[in-house]
Scaffold this active site. Structure first.
Site, mmCIF file in Angstrom:
data_model
loop_
_atom_site.group_PDB
_atom_site.id
_atom_site.type_symbol
_atom_site.label_atom_id
_atom_site.label_comp_id
_atom_site.label_asym_id
_atom_site.label_seq_id
_atom_site.Cartn_x
_atom_site.Cartn_y
_atom_site.Cartn_z
ATOM 1 N N GLY A 1 -3.734 -1.607 -1.496
ATOM 2 C CA GLY A 1 -4.311 -2.925 -1.740
ATOM 3 C C GLY A 1 -3.182 -4.203 -2.062
ATOM 4 O O GLY A 1 -3.662 -5.033 -1.672
ATOM 5 N N THR A 2 -2.004 -3.655 -2.262
ATOM 6 C CA THR A 2 -0.878 -4.690 -2.427
ATOM 7 C C THR A 2 -0.745 -5.103 -1.224
ATOM 8 O O THR A 2 -0.542 -6.557 -1.204
ATOM 9 C CB THR A 2 0.391 -4.123 -3.335
ATOM 10 O OG1 THR A 2 -0.034 -3.596 -4.527
ATOM 11 C CG2 THR A 2 1.399 -5.123 -2.946
ATOM 12 N N GLN B 1 -10.555 -2.723 -7.129
ATOM 13 C CA GLN B 1 -11.454 -2.012 -8.417
ATOM 14 C C GLN B 1 -12.944 -2.097 -8.049
ATOM 15 O O GLN B 1 -13.724 -1.463 -8.897
ATOM 16 C CB GLN B 1 -11.259 -2.642 -9.592
ATOM 17 C CG GLN B 1 -9.489 -2.665 -10.060
ATOM 18 C CD GLN B 1 -9.300 -1.165 -10.218
ATOM 19 O OE1 GLN B 1 -10.104 -0.283 -10.393
ATOM 20 N NE2 GLN B 1 -8.047 -0.954 -10.392
ATOM 21 N N HIS C 1 -6.845 4.794 -2.931
ATOM 22 C CA HIS C 1 -6.725 5.927 -3.880
ATOM 23 C C HIS C 1 -7.415 5.563 -5.287
ATOM 24 O O HIS C 1 -6.989 5.964 -6.286
ATOM 25 C CB HIS C 1 -5.020 5.775 -4.086
ATOM 26 C CG HIS C 1 -4.596 4.690 -4.675
ATOM 27 N ND1 HIS C 1 -3.939 4.571 -6.182
ATOM 28 C CD2 HIS C 1 -4.468 3.321 -4.293
ATOM 29 C CE1 HIS C 1 -3.430 3.463 -6.438
ATOM 30 N NE2 HIS C 1 -3.601 2.832 -5.719
ATOM 31 N N THR D 1 3.027 1.937 13.638
ATOM 32 C CA THR D 1 2.024 3.024 13.868
ATOM 33 C C THR D 1 1.297 3.296 12.802
ATOM 34 O O THR D 1 1.567 3.646 11.806
ATOM 35 C CB THR D 1 2.921 4.436 14.222
ATOM 36 O OG1 THR D 1 3.733 4.070 15.400
ATOM 37 C CG2 THR D 1 2.091 5.446 14.529
ATOM 38 N N CYS E 1 5.885 -3.016 -23.319
ATOM 39 C CA CYS E 1 6.304 -2.962 -24.932
ATOM 40 C C CYS E 1 7.158 -4.252 -25.154
ATOM 41 O O CYS E 1 7.321 -5.186 -24.363
ATOM 42 C CB CYS E 1 7.321 -1.827 -25.150
ATOM 43 S SG CYS E 1 8.947 -1.992 -24.424
#
Lengths: 377, 391
Positions: free
Chosen positions: A69-70, A181, A203, A239, A323
Site C-alpha cells: 500500500g505504501t 482498508q 496483507h 523483477t 506515547c
C-alpha cells in the site's frame, strides 16, 4: 492469543500459502525470461493480475503490482504530480487531513516543494464532508487524494462524490483513492468510485506482506518512481514477485466479502455494546464507520500503558496514538483537541476469525486494566 | 598479501611505572574484542602494539573497525607485510596502494629502520620508494611538509611493514583500569553518553535499568538493551541488571506529595542501584544528569539525590549542553535508538508541577511517610540480568 488487530495485518490464508508454495517450488523462473519457464511464470503473474483487475472491475492492463500500500500510494501521489507538471502553474493538491501517513507525508513533502496542499478537516469521528472537498477543489487542482476507509477510525469517506466535484470545477485533477482498508471488505469497483488511481494491498486481506497494487485508469498517465527494467510497463520496474502476486490473487478469491462482513458486523456490534457498559468510554468511531474497525478512548488511561497491560495478557490491539514522548497520531489530533482523549485511543480491528469470546476476553481484561492501572495526570 | 594492524598507545605512554599494567589491560581488551574473528598474536614493542593475524580467514576489516573503538588507543593503521628485500618492499608498496592512491594528490615516504643491518639507510629507502610511486602514478607530487598521504616503511627484525596514514583511535584509557561503575540506564539520550564517557576514562561499565510494566513496555526494555549493546561496542562486555520498579512507583504515587514524586523516585533508584553495584563489585554510580536540564536536575534536586547513597555519583554530563550531548550520542550511534518513542519509568508519573528547589529535610520527611524498604528488598530479589558481550 486474542488478536484484534487485523487492520494492522492478517495471517496468510491457506489458499494463498498453497499457491505460493507451488510457485516458489515449481514455477520460480523470472517472468521476464524468454524461455518456456519464464513464460510459465509470466502466465502465473498475468493470471494473478487478472484476478486483482476483476475484483476492481478493471482490465488487466490497468493493474500494476507494487510492494504494498505504501508504495502504491507514493507512486500514485508523486507519479500524478510529476505527470501534472505539464499544467505548469497549477499546483493545488487536495487531501483528507487523516490520510494514511504514506499519503500524508508524501503531500507534506510536496507542500515543502511549493505545492499548495489543502487538508480537509474531518469531524470528531473522522468523517469528511463532500461540501468541504467541493470548497477546496478549484481549476488549479491537479490531484485529489482521499482514502475510502480510514485506517485508525474506520470512517468512510465521500469518495464517490470526488470525481463529480472535479468535473464541476473544470479541474484537470486526477482522483486517487487509497482503498487499503476497503479492498475486498467493501463492495466496489473502479466505476463505483470513479477513481483514476486506486491503491490496494495484500496483507490486510490474508495475503502475504510485500505485495500490493495500483490501479491506473486507462488513458491516465502518471510518471514512474523507479527506473531500469521494462516490468509493469515501466511504471514499477524491478523483477515481479510472482509468488506473492499469486498469493494476493488467491487471497482475493478466498475472501468472502458478504459472509465475512456479516461475521465482523456481529462482532463489532457486540464489542460496541459491551464497551458502552464501561464508564468513561468515548467512541471515536461512529455507527457509520466500517465494521472492521472500532476505535474508542478511555481518557486518563494512556494507550501505551493499556496496550502493554493487554499485551501481557496476550491480547493484541493497537493504539491510535504514540506515547507522550512521541508525536500524537495525526489522525487523533485532527479529530480532537482533547489531549487526554487523543492519548488514550485504542483501535480494535476485526476479521471473520474473531468470536464473541475474543471480545469477552478483551472486555474483561480492559475492565481489570481500568481497575488496576493508575490514571495518568 | 599479508596485512596486519599497528596500534599506537595513547595517554598510556605517560603512565610511568604503571605503564605495562595499562598496556596489558589494553591488549587484553583488544584480544577479547577480536576473539571471535580468528587466531591472532600480539607483539608489544616500545609504544606500538602489533596485531598479527594467524589464520587465513581473519576478518581484518572488522578487526580494524573494532580496534577503532577500543579505549586507550591513540592511533592505528593497517600495514602490509613484506620480506626484508628492497625489490620486494617496492613491489608490495606499489601493490598495496594501487587501489586507494587516486584519493591523494601529494605524498611523502618515511622510513624507520630498527634493524640497522638492513643494507639501505632510511633516506635511501625513502628515495627508492618515492621514485617507484612517482613513476607508477605520474599524477602524484611529493610534498614533505603537508602531504595527503604519508607512506611509512618500517624495517623490523623479521619483516618490513608498509603503511599509509594513521587513523585516530578512540583515545582515553583502557576500560577496567579505573575500576567498575554502575550506570543508571533509562533509555534516554543521556545515560548511554554518560556510560561512554566514563568507559573512556577506564571505567568498566555495568548497567542498571528500572522497568515499570505495564506503564513501560517490553519495547522500552529492548531499547535499553539495544543502547547497552551500542555502548558495549566501546565499553566492552556489560552486565545489564533490570529492576522491577512498578510497585515502588505506585507506592510513591500513593504515599508521597506530588511535587516530590520524581525526586523521591530518583533517590530510591540510587539506593537500589547502590545495592546492586555493591553486590557486583562496582564502586561508583554513573548518571546522565546535566545541571538544570529538568526539574530533578537542579542543584538542589541533585543535592537531594546525592545523599540517598554513600557511593560517589559520577555525572560526566553535568556541565554539558544538550547539543553537545546529542552530538556525542550521534557519534556513539546511540541517538537514533534513544529517540524511539517508548515510555520510560522516569516519565510515567511525572508531576504537573515538580518542585525545582526541593529542600533536603522536606524530601526526607516526605519519603519517610512510607516504609519503602520491604519493596526495595523485593525489587532487588527479583532483578533479572543479561550479559551483553560487546565486540
Amino acid at each position: 492469543m486474542v488478536y484484534l488487530d487485523y487492520s494492522a495485518t492478517t495471517p496468510v490464508c491457506e489458499a494463498a500459502l498453497k499457491k505460493m508454495n507451488e510457485i516458489y517450488k515449481t514455477n520460480f523462473a523470472n517472468p521476464s525470461s524468454t524461455h518456456f519457464a519464464g513464460l510459465r511464470a509470466r502466465q502465473a503473474l498475468e493470471q494473478a493480475r487478472k484476478t486483482v483487475a476483476e475484483r476492481l472491475g478493471a482490465e488487466s492492463d490497468e493493474i500494476y503490482f507494487t510492494s504494498g500500500g505504501t508504495e502504491a500510494n507514493n507512486l500514485a501521489v508523486f507519479g500524478a504530480v510529476e505527470a501534472a507538471k505539464k499544467h505548469r502553474d497549477k499546483k493545488r493538491i487536495v487531501v483528507g487531513a487523516i490520510e494514511h501517513s504514506s499519503v500524508f507525508e508524501s503531500v507534506k513533502k510536496l507542500a515543502n516543494d511549493g505545492y499548495d496542499v489543502i487538508f480537509i478537516k474531518p469531524d470528531r469521528h473522522g468523517n469528511i464532508s463532500a461540501a468541504d472537498i467541493a470548497g477546496a477543489v478549484d481549476e488549479n487542482t491537479i490531484l485529489v487524494s482521499l482514502m475510502y476507509v480510514n485506517n485508525e477510525l474506520g470512517s468512510v469517506m465521500p469518495v464517490k462524490s470526488v470525481k463529480s466535484i472535479i468535473k464541476a470545477k473544470n479541474s484537470p485533477a486526477l482522483f486517487h483513492c487509497d482503498c487499503v482498508q476497503a479492498f475486498c471488505k467493501k463492495k466496489f469497483t473502479h466505476n463505483t468510485l470513479d477513481a483514476d488511481l486506486i491503491s490496494v494491498t495484500g496483507h490486510k486481506i490474508f495475503a502475504p506482506k510485500g505485495i500490493g497494487a495500483l490501479y491506473v485508469k486507462k488513458g491516465v498517465k502518471i510518471m514512474p518512481r523507479s527506473f531500469g527494467g521494462e516490468q509493469e510497463r515501466k511504471l514499477r520496474t524491478g523483477t515481479q514477485a510472482v509468488a506473492l502476486a499469486a498469493g494476493l490473487a488467491a487471497a482475493i478469491e478466498d475472501f468472502d466479502t458478504e459472509n465475512y462482513g456479516e461475521k465482523v458486523k456481529e462482532v463489532n456490534r457486540y464489542a460496541r455494546s459491551e464497551l458502552k457498559k464501561i464508564e468513561g468510554i468515548i467512541f471515536n468511531s461512529d455507527e457509520n464507520a466500517s465494521d472492521y474497525i472500532l476505535n474508542f478512548s478511555l481518557p486518563g488511561y494512556r494507550s501505551e500503558t493499556v496496550l502493554n497491560y493487554l499485551s501481557e495478557r496476550e491480547i493484541c490491539v493497537s493504539s491510535g496514538s504514540a506515547c507522550a514522548k512521541g508525536k500524537l497520531s495525526h489522525v487523533m489530533s485532527a479529530v480532537t483537541d482533547d489531549k487526554r482523549e487523543a492519548d488514550s485511543a485504542i483501535r480494535l480491528s476485526f476479521s471473520h476469525l474473531n468470536t464473541k469470546e475474543d471480545i469477552d476476553k478483551f472486555i474483561s481484561a480492559l475492565k481489570s486494566a481500568k481497575e488496576e492501572l493508575i490514571k495518568a495526570q | 598479501m599479508k596485512e596486519i594492524i599497528l596500534i599506537k598507545n595513547g595517554e598510556l605512554a605517560l603512565k610511568g611505572l604503571n605503564r605495562s599494567t595499562f598496556e596489558d589491560k589494553m591488549i587484553k581488551n583488544i584480544r577479547r574484542r577480536l576473539s571471535d574473528l580468528g587466531k591472532v598474536t600480539f607483539f608489544k614493542s616500545q609504544s606500538t602494539i602489533t596485531v598479527y593475524p594467524e589464520s587465513e580467514d581473519f576478518d581484518l576489516d572488522e578487526a580494524e573497525i573494532r580496534i577503532g573503538r577500543v579505549f586507550g588507543i591513540a592511533g592505528y593503521s593497517r600495514a602490509a607485510v613484506a620480506e626484508k628485500d628492497m625489490a620486494e618492499i617496492e613491489k608490495v608498496t606499489l601493490d598495496y596502494f594501487s587501489d586507494k592512491i587516486f584519493a591523494y594528490k601529494t605524498f611523502k615516504v618515511e622510513a624507520k629502520r630498527s634493524d640497522k643491518k638492513f643494507p639501505l639507510k632510511s633516506p635511501e629507502i625513502c628515495r627508492e620508494i618515492g621514485a617507484a610511486m612517482l613513476s607508477a602514478h605520474p599524477f602524484l607530487k611529493v610534498d614533505v611538509h603537508n602531504p595527503d598521504l604519508v607512506i611509512t616503511v618500517e624495517i623490523r627484525d623479521r619483516e618490513a611493514y608498509i603503511r599509509g596514514n594513521q587513523k585516530k583511535g578512540a583515545g582515553g584509557i583502557p576500560v577496567g583500569t579505573s575500576g567498575r561503575g554502575a550506570v543508571l540506564m533509562s533509555g534516554g539520550i543521556d545515560s548511554p553518553v554518560a556510560a561512554f564517557m566514563m568507559a573512556r576514562r577506564g571505567l568498566e561499565i555495568m548497567g542498571v535499568h528500572f522497568a515499570a510494566p505495564p506503564y513501560t513496555s517490553e519495547m522500552a526494555e529492548n531499547k535499553v538493551k539495544m543502547l547497552t549493546e551500542k555502548v558495549s561496542k566501546y565499553a566492552g562486555r556489560i552486565e545489564l541488571y533490570i529492576v522491577p520498579f512498578t510497585e515502588i512507583q505506585l507506592a510513591i504515587r500513593d504515599n508521597c506529595p506530588e511535587e516530590y514524586f520524581t525526586i523521591i523516585m530518583r533517590r530510591l533508584m540510587m539506593k537500589i542501584a547502590e545495592r546492586v553495584a555493591l553486590m557486583h563489585g562496582a564502586k561508583a554510580l554513573v548518571t546522565g544528569e546535566s545541571l538544570g536540564q529538568v526539574a530533578s536536575q537542579t542543584l538542589m534536586a541533585l543535592a537531594c539525590t546525592d545523599c540517598a547513597c554513600e557511593m560517589p555519583i559520577l555525572r560526566p554530563l553535568v556541565g554539558m549542553d544538550k547539543n553537545d550531548i546529542v552530538e556525542l550520542a550521534r557519534k556513539t550511534d546511540t541517538f537514533e535508538t534513544s529517540i524511539l518513542p517508548y515510555e520510560d519509568c522516569c516519565t510515567v508519573f511525572t508531576p504537573k508541577h515538580p518542585n525545582t528547589r526541593p529542600k533536603k529535610e522536606d524530601v526526607l520527611a516526605a519519603e519517610a511517610q512510607f516504609d519503602f524498604s520491604p519493596m526495595i528488598e523485593k525489587a532487588i530479589q527479583n532483578i533479572r540480568f543479561e550479559i551483553i558481550e560487546g565486540r
